[in-house]
Scaffold this active site. Structure first.
Site, PDB file in Angstrom:
ATOM      1  CG  HIS A  59      62.181  61.424  45.421  1.00  0.00           C
ATOM      2  ND1 HIS A  59      62.165  60.077  45.150  1.00  0.00           N
ATOM      3  CD2 HIS A  59      63.401  61.868  45.041  1.00  0.00           C
ATOM      4  CE1 HIS A  59      63.317  59.736  44.601  1.00  0.00           C
ATOM      5  NE2 HIS A  59      64.087  60.797  44.529  1.00  0.00           N
ATOM      6  NE  ARG A 109      64.359  56.032  46.363  1.00  0.00           N
ATOM      7  CZ  ARG A 109      64.774  55.655  47.580  1.00  0.00           C
ATOM      8  NH1 ARG A 109      66.022  55.880  47.949  1.00  0.00           N
ATOM      9  NH2 ARG A 109      63.934  55.072  48.414  1.00  0.00           N
ATOM     10  NE  ARG A 114      63.174  53.958  40.640  1.00  0.00           N
ATOM     11  CZ  ARG A 114      62.607  54.487  41.726  1.00  0.00           C
ATOM     12  NH1 ARG A 114      61.588  53.856  42.300  1.00  0.00           N
ATOM     13  NH2 ARG A 114      63.053  55.612  42.242  1.00  0.00           N
ATOM     14  CD  GLU A 125      56.683  51.782  40.745  1.00  0.00           C
ATOM     15  OE1 GLU A 125      56.978  52.800  41.399  1.00  0.00           O
ATOM     16  OE2 GLU A 125      57.051  51.573  39.575  1.00  0.00           O
ATOM     17  CG  ASN A 169      57.029  53.870  49.333  1.00  0.00           C
ATOM     18  OD1 ASN A 169      56.680  53.309  50.362  1.00  0.00           O
ATOM     19  ND2 ASN A 169      58.280  54.188  49.082  1.00  0.00           N
ATOM     20  CG  ASP A 170      54.551  55.394  43.238  1.00  0.00           C
ATOM     21  OD1 ASP A 170      53.989  56.365  43.787  1.00  0.00           O
ATOM     22  OD2 ASP A 170      55.525  55.509  42.480  1.00  0.00           O
ATOM     23  CB  CYS A 173      62.503  48.253  46.921  1.00  0.00           C
ATOM     24  SG  CYS A 173      61.617  48.543  45.386  1.00  0.00           S
TER      25      CYS A 173
END
Length: 765
Positions: free
Chosen positions: A364, A471, A507, A605, A628-629, A676
């Protein structure tokens, strides 16, 4: 043997430097195995030779003076083969190399095992015996292999400490000491290291000399007195509730704080020139090691009391210290584990680079660093981070390297790279207000990922067309409690106003995994597969409802809000979330707020969601991929673990195939799909995503100009052909090379990671 192993490791961990650590190893191993000789040869990265660094049994004068070429002798053979060699008659072996200055002609039996750390051979651990008939047995070989594996990290850490201090293995002055980590955020920074660490954590207290011994003594005695008063106050308050034997535990604490006990030893170390916190750390750790080695179970358990006492003393000494930490004009922030709060403490304009022992390129903080445009290196495992304070550092966020105490030539080399990067961005400024459109007219909106208000300023100056991911956990993470509805409303209004009328996708709270709230701890053995994202907020609807209410009220008069649900793994989570959002919408309308129902989307994700895209997309307004996840879960690689960072690859064929399927299935039900993740901010990745059909790309602000320039310079058909070519390949590294080559051939080589001539060999690590 387990007991012997444990005691050796503990003793070595307590060593003050590399030489003391090696002396302990050879002495204790020789005694434990009953051999006549135990020696350690370390590989000097500068000369690429094995140097005899410590021995018990050979002539001491040979230490530091005997060296072998990389593949010379039996030691070189062990290192090159990377496996143990056990010989009954070593002199008869064709690779045997005799050094008369060691006196080893007396010894026939030989057992050598490599010392390996993160795939790199650091050296060789050797035992030798006089008798011709002795061949070390399997148990002895296994013991030496275990010792080597256990101590490799300690040796690497000690080597690094010496290298940072400016000394090579041979004791000569070391220049341009290089350490390898993982690229966190691209770019190059030159500045002064400033070490920050969590409060009341003895393990991360840096080692440094005392500037003023009298002041350090005063600080320590003040802490001792404060802790005594704390203990006496607690003891008096609980006196009526405890039996005499239980109350006696407080007396034990007070006796340990007597001048002739623990404080006396700390004072002695301070008077030797060590600052108070470092002296306390050394004494407490020494006490802990002694008690852990005791056979008595009751005494072993006293370790908890000693550690607690140390933390109490440290806490008093640290009160207010880091709040008043002075940051250099060009600060390179260094920590065992960086947090968003640490980044926020540095005065505006002074943060130029970040270095973190823990984390990887997709953790992060690394994502935040990229959003802020701060060059970052993560995952510097086993580096003595406490030694970096006050030293000039070069942070190479392209290669994932840091250099301590750089020479004038090295500094000039990296300064030139900094100037090239600045010139490139200045050349891209003219694109800010131009649309992101291919030569054949295909339009791809470029959005940004934000979390801090500073992100917004950078995003607008780079021509962002909206926010693809806000975020919302960032405002939660920089506070010591849940922000109120009004506080959240103010945060969200700032973002919505800055980009109106363009869309702002927020989000809902995504905590868990690598995003922790100190006031809402989540303790799990496997947090990334546990209670995180939508799972937390649906279990705590009071948090979810309050946040959605704040979002809706903040959007009044702007109506550019979009809400995105993270970590969705099944349809029921979407339906339950939508029910709560509609409920809040009607309540807010009844309160008199003139708001529109926002569009609601899901983040893809979880691999399972890839196979339910049509069902999920049917229930929402849009789909967005968190690559990413998704990559992390598809490849079963913890993206925060630097030990497996090389296995995490956004260009993995499985990842690309999944992304193609998501785009096709979402469009099949007539819904838009965006992405994203960090792949969108890579020029090559952006071209592939555009070719797959993604309707929007969201990235950190620093990446936006490069991506826009590349997309505006190609035909979509060219990108589609590139995608078709790489989908036939089966290696992520080959795919990445293929994409990079295509970009270079198309004239975009300046947007890729700079190709530089190695300026030095990595030292120690």
């Amino acid at each position: 043997m387990l007991g012997i192993l444990r005691s050796i490791v503990q003793e070595v961990n307590s060593a003050r430097d590399l030489n003391e650590a090696l002396a302990i190893i050879v002495s204790r191993v020789q005694k434990a195995m009953g051999t006549e000789v135990c020696s350690v040869y370390l590989l000097d990265p500068t000369s690429n030779r094995y140097i005899l660094m410590a021995t018990e049994g050979l002539y001491k004068d040979a230490v530091g003076n005997v060296s072998l070429a990389h593949s010379e002798g039996l030691v070189g053979l062990v290192g090159s083969r990377e496996e143990p060699i056990n010989l009954e008659d070593a002199p008869s072996h064709p690779r045997y190399r005799y050094f008369p200055e060691t006196g080893e002609e007396r010894f026939s039996s030989f057992l050598g095992v490599p010392i390996i750390h993160h795939r790199a051979v650091l050296g060789v651990l050797v035992v030798q015996q006089r008798e011709n008939s002795r061949c070390f047995d399997e148990g002895e070989e296994a013991f030496l292999v275990t010792i080597s594996a256990q101590l490799a990290g300690v040796i690497a850490h000690s080597e690094a400490t010496g290298a940072i201090s400016g000394l090579s293995l041979t004791g000569e002055e070391a220049h341009d000491v290089c350490f390898n980590g993982v690229p966190g955020a691209p770019g190059v920074a030159i500045g002064t290291g400033t070490v920050v660490y969590p409060s009341a954590d003895l393990d991360v207290v840096p080692d440094k000399p005392a500037d003023d011994i009298d002041r350090e003594l005063e600080l320590f005695w003040s802490a001792v007195q404060a802790v005594k008063e704390d203990i006496e106050r607690v003891a008096n308050r609980l006196a009526s509730q405890l039996r005499p034997e239980e109350q006696a535990l407080f007396d034990v604490y007070l006796r340990m704080l007597d001048e002739s006990a623990l404080p006396g030893e700390v004072v002695s170390k301070i008077q030797e020139g060590i600052w108070a916190q470092g002296a306390l750390k050394q004494v407490i750790q020494q006490y802990i090691r002694h008690f852990e080695l005791m056979d008595d179970l009751y005494l072993q358990e006293r370790v908890v009391d000693i550690r607690d006492l140390g933390r109490r003393l440290l806490s008093h000494m640290q009160e207010g210290e880091q709040k008043h930490l002075e940051y250099p004009e060009r600060t390179v922030l260094v920590s065992e584990e960086l947090t968003p709060a640490m980044l926020g403490e540095v005065p505006k304009g002074q943060l130029v680079g970040l270095v973190s022992v823990k984390g990887s390129s997709n953790s992060h903080v690394a994502i935040l660093a990229r959003a802020m445009g701060v060059p970052t290196v993560m995952g510097l495992v086993d580096i003595p981070v406490n030694q970096l304070g006050g030293r000039e550092l070069v942070v190479d966020g392209f290669e994932g390297q840091i250099f301590a105490s750089p020479s004038a030539d090295l500094r000039a080399f990296y300064q030139a790279i900094c100037e090239e990067e600045d010139e490139l961005f200045r050349g891209l400024e003219e694109l800010r207000d131009k649309p992101c459109e291919t030569l054949d007219g295909h339009r791809v909106p470029l959005l940004v990922n934000t979390g801090l208000m500073t992100d917004v300023v950078r995003s607008l100056s780079h021509g962002a067309e909206g926010i693809g991911l806000y975020r919302t956990e960032v405002p939660f993470m920089i506070k010591d409690r849940f922000p109120s509805e009004q506080e959240q409303r103010e945060y969200y209004r700032e973002q919505l106003e800055a980009f109106a009328p363009n869309p702002v996708t927020m989000r809902t709270l995504d905590i868990g995994g690598d995003k922790a709230l100190t006031y809402f701890p989540i303790q799990e053995e496997n947090p990334f597969l546990g209670w995180r994202g939508i799972r937390v907020t649906l279990d705590h609807p009071e948090i979810f409802l309050l946040q959605v209410r704040a979002m809706l009220k903040a959007s009044e008069g702007l109506n550019n809000l979009q809400i995105m649900l993270p970590m969705i793994s099944n349809v029921s989570e979407v339906e339950e979330s939508l029910h709560l959002i509609y409920r809040v919408y009607h309540e807010v309308r009844e309160e008199g707020y003139d708001v529109h129902m926002p569009k609601v989307g899901v983040m893809i994700e979880v691999p399972g969601a890839v196979y339910q895209i049509r069902e999920l997309a049917d229930r929402v307004d849009f789909v967005s991929v968190g690559s990413n996840d998704l990559t992390q879960y598809l490849l079963a690689v913890d993206r925060n673990n630097p030990r497996v960072a090389q296995l995490y690859h956004s260009y993995h064929p499985a990842v690309l195939q999944a992304l193609v399927r998501i785009a096709q299935d979402t469009h099949a039900v007539g819904k838009p799909v965006g992405i994203c993740g960090e792949l969108a901010g890579d020029p090559g990745g952006a071209l592939l995503l555009m070719a797959m059909g993604y309707d929007s790309l969201s990235m950190n602000a620093a990446s936006l100009p490069k991506v826009k320039s590349v997309i505006r310079s190609v035909d979509r058909e060219w990108a589609v052909q590139l995608l078709q070519d790489v989908l036939l390949l089966d290696s992520p590294h080959v795919i990445k090379s293929c994409v990079d080559l295509a970009l270079r051939n198309a004239g975009f080589g300046r947007y890729l990671r700079p190709v530089k001539t190695p300026v030095c060999e990595p030292a120690a690590l």
